[in-house]
Design a protein around this motif. Structure first.
Motif, PDB file in Angstrom:
ATOM      1  N   ARG A 583      18.540  -9.667 -29.656  1.00  0.00           N
ATOM      2  CA  ARG A 583      19.842  -9.149 -30.085  1.00  0.00           C
ATOM      3  C   ARG A 583      19.905  -7.642 -29.904  1.00  0.00           C
ATOM      4  NH1 ARG A 583      19.911 -12.429 -35.789  1.00  0.00           N
ATOM      5  NH2 ARG A 583      20.143 -14.519 -34.935  1.00  0.00           N
ATOM      6  N   SER A 584      18.964  -7.101 -29.177  1.00  0.00           N
ATOM      7  CA  SER A 584      18.922  -5.658 -28.958  1.00  0.00           C
ATOM      8  C   SER A 584      19.988  -5.234 -27.958  1.00  0.00           C
ATOM      9  CB  SER A 584      17.549  -5.254 -28.445  1.00  0.00           C
ATOM     10  OG  SER A 584      16.582  -5.399 -29.451  1.00  0.00           O
ATOM     11  N   PRO A 585      20.416  -3.989 -28.039  1.00  0.00           N
ATOM     12  CA  PRO A 585      21.432  -3.489 -27.102  1.00  0.00           C
ATOM     13  C   PRO A 585      20.915  -3.469 -25.670  1.00  0.00           C
ATOM     14  CG  PRO A 585      21.224  -2.047 -29.012  1.00  0.00           C
ATOM     15  CD  PRO A 585      20.072  -3.002 -29.071  1.00  0.00           C
ATOM     16  N   SER A 657      11.550  -3.624 -29.331  1.00  0.00           N
ATOM     17  CA  SER A 657      12.698  -3.057 -28.629  1.00  0.00           C
ATOM     18  C   SER A 657      12.763  -1.583 -28.980  1.00  0.00           C
ATOM     19  CB  SER A 657      13.989  -3.756 -29.054  1.00  0.00           C
ATOM     20  OG  SER A 657      15.123  -3.036 -28.604  1.00  0.00           O
ATOM     21  N   ARG A 658      12.892  -0.732 -27.950  1.00  0.00           N
ATOM     22  CA  ARG A 658      12.951   0.722 -28.175  1.00  0.00           C
ATOM     23  C   ARG A 658      14.242   1.274 -27.580  1.00  0.00           C
ATOM     24  NH1 ARG A 658       8.814   3.512 -30.286  1.00  0.00           N
ATOM     25  NH2 ARG A 658       6.964   2.276 -30.828  1.00  0.00           N
ATOM     26  N   ASN A 659      14.786   2.270 -28.273  1.00  0.00           N
ATOM     27  CA  ASN A 659      16.095   2.814 -27.931  1.00  0.00           C
ATOM     28  C   ASN A 659      16.093   3.477 -26.556  1.00  0.00           C
ATOM     29  OD1 ASN A 659      17.158   2.072 -30.418  1.00  0.00           O
ATOM     30  ND2 ASN A 659      16.588   4.015 -31.364  1.00  0.00           N
ATOM     31  N   LEU A 660      17.163   3.257 -25.821  1.00  0.00           N
ATOM     32  CA  LEU A 660      17.363   3.957 -24.561  1.00  0.00           C
ATOM     33  C   LEU A 660      17.453   5.452 -24.788  1.00  0.00           C
ATOM     34  CD1 LEU A 660      18.223   4.214 -21.540  1.00  0.00           C
ATOM     35  CD2 LEU A 660      20.574   3.768 -22.296  1.00  0.00           C
ATOM     36  N   SER A 661      18.125   5.867 -25.861  1.00  0.00           N
ATOM     37  CA  SER A 661      18.443   7.283 -26.063  1.00  0.00           C
ATOM     38  C   SER A 661      17.217   8.123 -26.377  1.00  0.00           C
ATOM     39  CB  SER A 661      19.469   7.424 -27.186  1.00  0.00           C
ATOM     40  OG  SER A 661      18.961   6.860 -28.390  1.00  0.00           O
ATOM     41  N   ALA A 667      13.655  -2.387 -33.021  1.00  0.00           N
ATOM     42  CA  ALA A 667      13.372  -3.643 -33.716  1.00  0.00           C
ATOM     43  C   ALA A 667      12.042  -4.190 -33.229  1.00  0.00           C
ATOM     44  CB  ALA A 667      14.490  -4.654 -33.486  1.00  0.00           C
ATOM     45  N   GLN A 668      11.488  -5.107 -34.015  1.00  0.00           N
ATOM     46  CA  GLN A 668      10.213  -5.713 -33.643  1.00  0.00           C
ATOM     47  C   GLN A 668      10.153  -7.138 -34.153  1.00  0.00           C
ATOM     48  OE1 GLN A 668       7.458  -3.227 -35.854  1.00  0.00           O
ATOM     49  NE2 GLN A 668       7.191  -4.823 -37.377  1.00  0.00           N
ATOM     50  N   LEU A 702      14.592 -10.059 -32.675  1.00  0.00           N
ATOM     51  CA  LEU A 702      14.551  -8.625 -32.995  1.00  0.00           C
ATOM     52  C   LEU A 702      15.819  -8.161 -33.713  1.00  0.00           C
ATOM     53  CD1 LEU A 702      13.199  -7.430 -29.537  1.00  0.00           C
ATOM     54  CD2 LEU A 702      11.866  -7.963 -31.572  1.00  0.00           C
ATOM     55  N   PRO A 703      16.240  -8.866 -34.806  1.00  0.00           N
ATOM     56  CA  PRO A 703      17.513  -8.499 -35.440  1.00  0.00           C
ATOM     57  C   PRO A 703      17.428  -7.287 -36.347  1.00  0.00           C
ATOM     58  CG  PRO A 703      16.523 -10.325 -36.596  1.00  0.00           C
ATOM     59  CD  PRO A 703      15.610 -10.018 -35.454  1.00  0.00           C
TER      60      PRO A 703
END
Length: 905
Positions: A583-585, A657-661, A667-668, A702-703
């Motif tokens: 569910r990550s961006p 999941s790691r942020n693009l920015s 999330a994990q 990964l919510p």
């Protein structure tokens, strides 16, 4: 009927006697058509059987056989007149391969002849003769052809002779169709297993080697089996019938009844040999008449470790002082001279260099080099600038599994600092990448996160990234397809890279300190660098930071990552496709780890879709990736190893999941044994790209990323429970649970539902538990309920309370239904916690994913309040249920409630 049965049985017996019998000699005289002498036809080789020699004074006659013997075919036969001593001698018959030999022939006599007046004799040597006897059946008449079978022993011989001699005057004889029949002797056979033995070894002066074995067996033997070890020019191996027994150069295995049962032979490399290889030496196993067998042995007598370390170990700048360090030394001396040197380097301190282990050869990498004796110099390249490197040098003898390092004594060491200049700091660098040399149509995108330092401040650089091996020099760009994470957060791909064409490079701008931190990507090509088993490094090519259109510097990661390709065996160079949907961006980055904590380097990493690229027409991308990942929101896919050596692969236990920015953790999801709630097993995979591993929505969606969860005494004399989330998706809300023991099943819910925010921004939640009166230690758990009904727990957190509360704990409203299932996933048992706001008759049934009831609990009437039920994971028959999703159905009066639980074994 009995008579018929007897006749049938007799026929079977008669047929059975003939089975296995072979006619190996036959003479019909059929090629002779004239009345002449034996000698004439012997000279002209006119007889049917060319293997025999015929001599004598008998004649050849042409007479039609009478009707009494249908076996006499043709006109020619041997005729004996009424002269004593007339004979026929047949020689050169090879009967050595037969036993139970018998003779038959057509026999004709006149009216005056009696039985055995034509003598029949056999001999194996032409000197000693054995008489055979015969008789014509009575009542058959005289001048007729009959079949006779002389009785007596006919020897097995290389040169069997048969002699027919007339012993009385008066009668006349004719013979024809002489046949010899026997049982063919089976060929003597020897079998050895295995036919090759290798790996014999010992260190010089400590022999003999450990034993290895082969087995010998024989059948149809005519002699014993002899086993011999070569002794010329010298004996290197020795054999024995018993482990630890007396070893020698030869053994005899005694046959009994032509058989030697399977026998184990022990082999070892002799003690006292000089250092060296003793390969392809054959042990011979033989017996008369049998084809000899051999067992090939290979082994090594190893040198002891070197006597001494090298001397004068020094360091200096390489050709490029920012990226290269050159080492030199003087070779070691002593009674045992090294075969080579292993040099290992590290950053930080000498203690980060791990000593090598005997028997384990180390391969060359950026910070590891093997150098042969006599070279006395080595250059380490692709180093980071402004970095101090520490070196140790170890002499060794032998190679491969026999390598013997000297690690005692004072190990020479030296440090050196590279010149200042741009460098790479590895933030997240995966351990594996997909690859295949020549034609690669199974490619996957690859991602890492790096920080570039010591560049020009506030400058915009053009760049592209490629992959190199340790043998590439500092001026080589490398190979691979260019992927770019651009400054406008778009993702681009280009099969060509360079500094002059827009799209073949991307740009970034450094900060005021001359640093840039960002995501870097790549894709393997069919270049030979991507051969499975190779170690690659990621290299970033930069321009001058001032709009230049050429490469002016190259920065390379210090650590390598391994190339593996899809395959279905436990080969360390093969891997399996792993994908899932989160569910990550989109454009976040996903990394998978082999540990729950996320320590060390991840196994693999890539981008989360949809990244804006359409790969459907790119034939080189893995088809399964194009179908199941590309352009699918939240999807991701990577390659994971089937094995990492003898220990296998422990599985994927953490997915991030790691942020693009900013690269922060979004999330994990974790699983401590690598077998995820749906039953998907990531341990020791062998699916390749044919049978990929697919994580379901219940495994790693990964919510929520919980970045903090704590409990502490507050200023009001109670306890504050605080938690913070980095992101939330699909979360219904939170409950706080408390117990006086560290056991979730004993906890009670002390809060009402605390609604979730469901944003991608950090959220902080606080709950104050001010209703405590008794001193003691209290344990808290955070219960997270997703919108789809999935429940997770975090905790416990403990606080020791002194007992200063002063309020009455308000009653928490009861809600009829299943409150929670703990743990979930579970193995082997789960606690089902439920509530009743009014008394009710309760039944709980458990269904498998096919809708079948596996377990029923008729609980009966229960009072208002909180209750729990323990399910031990068995069905109604007491058998253990298998891994899978189960549905817990609660019937309370007229109301029905259902929740899911996962059993994972």
């Amino acid at each position: 009927m009995k008579k018929l049965l007897f006749i049938f049985t007799l026929c079977l017996c008669t047929i059975g006697i003939s089975w296995g019998q072979t006619v190996f000699f036959s003479e019909t005289f059929g090629s002779v058509s004239a009345t002449t002498s034996i000698a004439t036809h012997e000279t002209n080789n006119g007889f049917d059987n060319d293997d025999a020699t015929f001599t004598g004074t008998a004649d050849i006659r042409n007479t039609n056989p009478s009707s009494g013997y249908t076996g006499a075919s043709g006109l020619a036969n041997v005729f004996f007149t009424n002269t004593v001593g007339k004979y026929l001698l047949i020689e050169g018959i090879n009967s050595s391969s037969y036993s139970n030999i018998s003779m038959s022939l057509g026999h004709h006599k006149n009216t005056t002849a009696g039985n055995n007046e034509l003598s029949i004799e056999v001999s194996s040597d032409g000197t000693n003769w054995n008489s055979l006897t015969y008789s014509r059946p009575t009542g058959t008449g005289t001048a007729v052809w009959l079949l006779i079978t002389p009785s007596g022993t006919i020897p097995a011989a290389q040169n069997l002779r048969i002699r027919f001699t007339q012993t009385s005057t008066g009668p006349q004889f004719r013979i024809d169709d002489i046949k010899l029949t026997g049982t063919a002797a089976s060929t003597p056979t020897i079998t050895v297993n295995p036919a090759t033995l290798s790996g014999f070894s010992y260190v010089q002066g400590s022999g003999p080697s450990s034993e290895k074995t082969f087995t010998v067996q024989g059948s149809n033997l005519t002699a014993d089996i002899n086993i011999t070890v070569p002794t010329s020019p010298a004996q290197h191996y020795e054999i024995s019938k018993t482990s630890g027994g007396t070893f020698s150069s030869s053994l005899t295995l005694t046959q009994s009844g032509g058989t030697v049962s399977e026998t184990t032979i022990y082999v070892r490399l002799k003690a006292g040999l000089s250092a060296g290889d003793y390969n392809n030496e054959t042990i011979t196993v033989s017996s008369t008449g049998a084809t000899s067998q051999t067992v090939t042995c290979s082994g090594t007598v190893c040198k002891p470790e070197p006597s001494n370390h090298c001397t004068n170990f020094t360091a200096a700048n390489g050709t490029d002082p920012k990226t290269q360090i050159t080492l030199s030394w003087t070779d070691a001396t002593g009674s045992i001279i090294p075969d080579g040197y292993l040099i290992k380097a590290a950053t930080g301190d000498y203690s980060n260099i791990v000593n090598p282990v005997d028997g384990t050869a180390e391969t060359d990498e950026t910070l590891v080099k093997n150098i042969a004796t006599g070279v006395q110099t080595a250059t380490f390249s692709n180093l980071n600038s402004s970095t101090t490197y520490y070196f140790k040098i170890f002499p060794y003898t032998n190679s491969g599994t026999n390598i013997n390092y000297k690690t005692d004594g004072t190990i020479p060491q030296i440090s050196w600092t590279t010149a200042s200049g741009p460098t790479i700091v590895e933030i997240i660098l995966p351990q594996y990448i997909q690859g295949k040399n020549v034609t690669n149509n199974q490619r996957l995108p690859w991602a890492c996160r790096l920080r570039l330092e010591n560049l020009t401040a506030s400058a915009t650089y053009r760049y592209f990234g490629q992959f190199v091996v340790s043998t590439d020099d500092a001026s080589t760009n490398g190979a691979g397809i260019g992927w770019f994470v651009n400054s406008d957060n778009t993702i681009s791909r280009n099969t060509s890279v360079g500094m002059s064409t827009e799209g073949a490079y991307s740009e970034f701008t450094t900060d005021a300190n001359g640093s840039y931190t960002g995501w870097f990507m790549g894709e393997p090509s069919g270049n030979t660098r991507f051969t499975p088993g190779n170690n690659l490094y990621y290299r970033i090519m930069l321009n001058d930071g001032a709009g230049g259109s050429s490469v002016t510097m190259r920065l390379t990661t210090a650590n390598s990552f391994k190339v593996i390709n899809f395959g279905t065996s436990d080969d360390v160079n093969q891997g399996t496709f792993l994908y899932g949907v989160s569910r990550s961006p989109a454009k976040n980055f996903v990394f998978v780890y082999d540990n729950v904590e996320g320590t060390g380097r991840p196994i693999a990493g890539s981008i989360i879709e949809d990244d804006g690229l359409d790969l459907s027409n790119v034939t080189q991308i893995l088809p399964s990736y194009k179908t199941n990942v590309d352009k699918v929101d939240g999807a991701w896919g990577v390659i994971i190893p089937n094995s990492v050596g003898a220990k296998g692969f422990s599985g994927i236990k953490r997915i991030e999941s790691r942020n693009l920015s900013d690269g922060d953790l979004y999330a994990q999801a974790t699983d401590s044994d690598g077998v995820w709630p749906s039953g998907v097993n990531t341990v020791n995979p062998t699916g390749g790209d044919v049978t990929p591993i697919v994580l379901s929505e219940n495994d790693a969606t990964l919510p929520v990323e919980l970045s903090a969860f704590m409990a502490y005494i507050n200023s009001q004399g109670g306890i504050t429970v605080m938690w913070a989330t980095q992101s939330e998706t699909g979360v219904n809300g939170y409950y706080v649970n408390r117990a006086t023991v560290n056991d979730l099943s004993a906890a009670v819910r002390i809060s009402s539902l605390i609604p979730a925010s469901n944003t991608s921004q950090q959220q902080v939640y606080v709950y104050n538990d001010n209703e405590l009166y008794e001193p003691g230690t209290y344990y808290y758990w955070l219960e997270i309920q997703d919108i789809d009904g999935v429940v997770s727990y975090y905790g416990s957190r403990s606080v020791t309370f002194g007992g200063s509360g002063n309020n009455v704990t308000p009653e928490i409203p009861l809600v009829t239904g299943i409150r929670s299932i703990y743990p979930n996933p579970f193995n082997p048992s789960a606690t089902i916690m439920y509530e009743l706001e009014q008394p009710a008759n309760v039944n709980i049934d458990i269904y498998n994913n096919r809708g079948q009831i596996v377990r029923s609990f008729a609980i009966g009437q229960k009072e208002k309040g909180s209750h729990k039920l323990l399910w031990d994971g068995t069905d109604n028959s007491g058998s253990a249920c298998g891994t899978g999703i189960y549905f817990i159905k609660m019937q309370a009066g007229k109301e029905t409630f259902v929740k899911k639980a996962a059993l994972v074994k």
